[in-house]
Motif scaffolding. Structure first.
Motif, short mmCIF file in Angstrom:
data_model
loop_
_atom_site.label_atom_id
_atom_site.label_comp_id
_atom_site.label_asym_id
_atom_site.label_seq_id
_atom_site.Cartn_x
_atom_site.Cartn_y
_atom_site.Cartn_z
N ASP A 1 0.61 -1.09 0.45
CA ASP A 1 0.27 -0.25 0.09
C ASP A 1 0.84 1.37 -0.21
O ASP A 1 0.75 1.47 -0.52
CB ASP A 1 -1.04 -0.10 1.09
N THR A 2 1.58 1.65 0.82
CA THR A 2 2.73 2.09 0.17
C THR A 2 3.89 2.64 -0.26
O THR A 2 3.84 4.00 -1.17
CB THR A 2 3.93 2.23 1.57
N VAL A 3 3.87 1.62 -1.70
CA VAL A 3 4.53 1.30 -3.01
C VAL A 3 3.57 2.48 -3.55
O VAL A 3 3.79 3.32 -4.11
CB VAL A 3 4.84 0.40 -3.27
N ARG A 4 2.36 1.81 -3.65
CA ARG A 4 1.33 2.46 -4.71
C ARG A 4 0.89 4.04 -3.92
O ARG A 4 0.97 4.94 -4.64
CB ARG A 4 0.13 1.61 -4.14
N ILE B 1 1.32 9.77 -4.79
CA ILE B 1 2.32 11.31 -5.01
C ILE B 1 3.64 11.54 -5.51
O ILE B 1 3.73 12.94 -5.23
CB ILE B 1 2.61 10.99 -3.62
N GLY B 2 4.37 10.82 -6.41
CA GLY B 2 5.18 10.66 -7.08
C GLY B 2 6.85 10.40 -6.33
O GLY B 2 7.99 10.68 -7.20
N LEU B 3 7.31 10.49 -4.88
CA LEU B 3 8.35 9.60 -4.05
C LEU B 3 8.31 8.36 -5.29
O LEU B 3 9.53 9.06 -5.24
CB LEU B 3 7.60 9.50 -2.77
N LEU B 4 8.00 7.54 -5.46
CA LEU B 4 8.77 6.46 -6.14
C LEU B 4 8.28 6.97 -8.06
O LEU B 4 7.22 7.58 -8.28
CB LEU B 4 7.89 5.00 -5.85
N LEU C 1 9.36 14.75 -1.11
CA LEU C 1 8.90 15.44 -2.52
C LEU C 1 9.76 16.32 -3.36
O LEU C 1 9.79 15.80 -4.46
CB LEU C 1 7.51 15.85 -2.27
N LYS C 2 10.11 17.43 -2.85
CA LYS C 2 10.64 18.00 -3.62
C LYS C 2 11.75 17.71 -3.62
O LYS C 2 12.83 17.70 -5.47
CB LYS C 2 10.89 19.23 -3.08
N TYR C 3 12.77 16.97 -2.87
CA TYR C 3 14.14 15.74 -3.76
C TYR C 3 13.67 15.01 -4.88
O TYR C 3 15.04 14.64 -5.83
CB TYR C 3 14.35 15.55 -2.36
N SER C 4 12.53 14.52 -4.32
CA SER C 4 11.79 13.57 -5.42
C SER C 4 11.89 14.59 -7.07
O SER C 4 12.09 13.46 -8.56
CB SER C 4 11.16 12.67 -4.80
N ARG C 5 11.28 15.57 -7.40
CA ARG C 5 10.89 15.84 -8.21
C ARG C 5 12.32 15.98 -8.06
O ARG C 5 12.48 16.08 -9.71
CB ARG C 5 9.80 16.75 -7.43
N LEU C 6 13.34 17.43 -8.28
CA LEU C 6 14.69 17.26 -8.71
C LEU C 6 15.31 16.56 -9.16
O LEU C 6 15.84 16.25 -10.25
CB LEU C 6 15.36 18.41 -7.46
N ARG C 7 15.03 14.93 -8.56
CA ARG C 7 15.86 13.66 -9.35
C ARG C 7 15.41 13.09 -9.96
O ARG C 7 16.54 12.80 -11.09
CB ARG C 7 15.73 12.58 -7.99
N THR C 8 14.23 13.59 -10.74
CA THR C 8 13.97 13.24 -11.50
C THR C 8 14.13 14.02 -13.12
O THR C 8 13.69 13.92 -13.56
CB THR C 8 12.16 13.01 -11.26
#
Length: 153
Positions: free
Chosen positions: A15-18, A23-26, A64-71
């Motif tokens: 559930d956490t993975v989904r 939300i864009g973390l994964l 979330l911000k870090y994840s967006r930057l990573r992408t």
């Protein structure tokens, strides 16, 4: 690997993975012909790092911000490093604060051990001094024990 295996390896629940995908973390996982999610080792590494950021107390908005930057790729390397450095500085300050608090507790514990040794087999009417260090230390320094008013300790 399927979501159940990924969850087991990453320490996240399915559930956490989904949710993290939503939300864009994964990143959205690749899907097989049957529409089932499929993950690789790089996904496990990223999920592991996300768990560490969470354990470090990084707020969700920052993750979330870090994840967006990573992408966005290598162009955001400086911004990501700066985020991690800022978070590290906050953690270091918290460690210093906790170290001071532990020292204060150790001092209080040592004081009580000294008091216990000082009172040894004294009578049952003894009431320990309050948690005000100055009163505790004054009692010990003057080799006296406060048996007067009620005190918490």
């Amino acid at each position: 690997m399927k979501i159940s295996d990924f969850a087991a390896h990453s320490g996240l629940t399915p559930d956490t993975v989904r949710y993290y995908e939503r939300i864009g973390l994964l990143p959205r996982s690749v899907r097989d012909a049957g529409g089932r999610r499929s993950y690789g080792m790089a996904d496990i590494g990223w999920a592991s790092f996300l768990r560490k950021l969470q354990a470090m107390g990084m707020p969700m908005r920052d993750r979330l911000k870090y994840s967006r930057l990573r992408t966005e790729g290598p162009a955001t390397t400086v911004a990501r490093r700066e985020m991690l450095e800022a978070h590290r500085a906050g953690l270091a300050a918290r460690v210093a604060e906790l170290t001071g608090l532990i020292t204060a507790l150790d001092d209080k514990i040592d004081l009580y051990r000294t008091m216990e040794t000082a009172i040894g087999g004294q009578n049952d009417d003894y009431r320990p001094p309050s948690d005000d260090d100055s009163g505790d230390r004054a009692a010990l320094e003057h080799d006296t024990l406060d048996t007067g008013a009620d005190h918490a300790g």
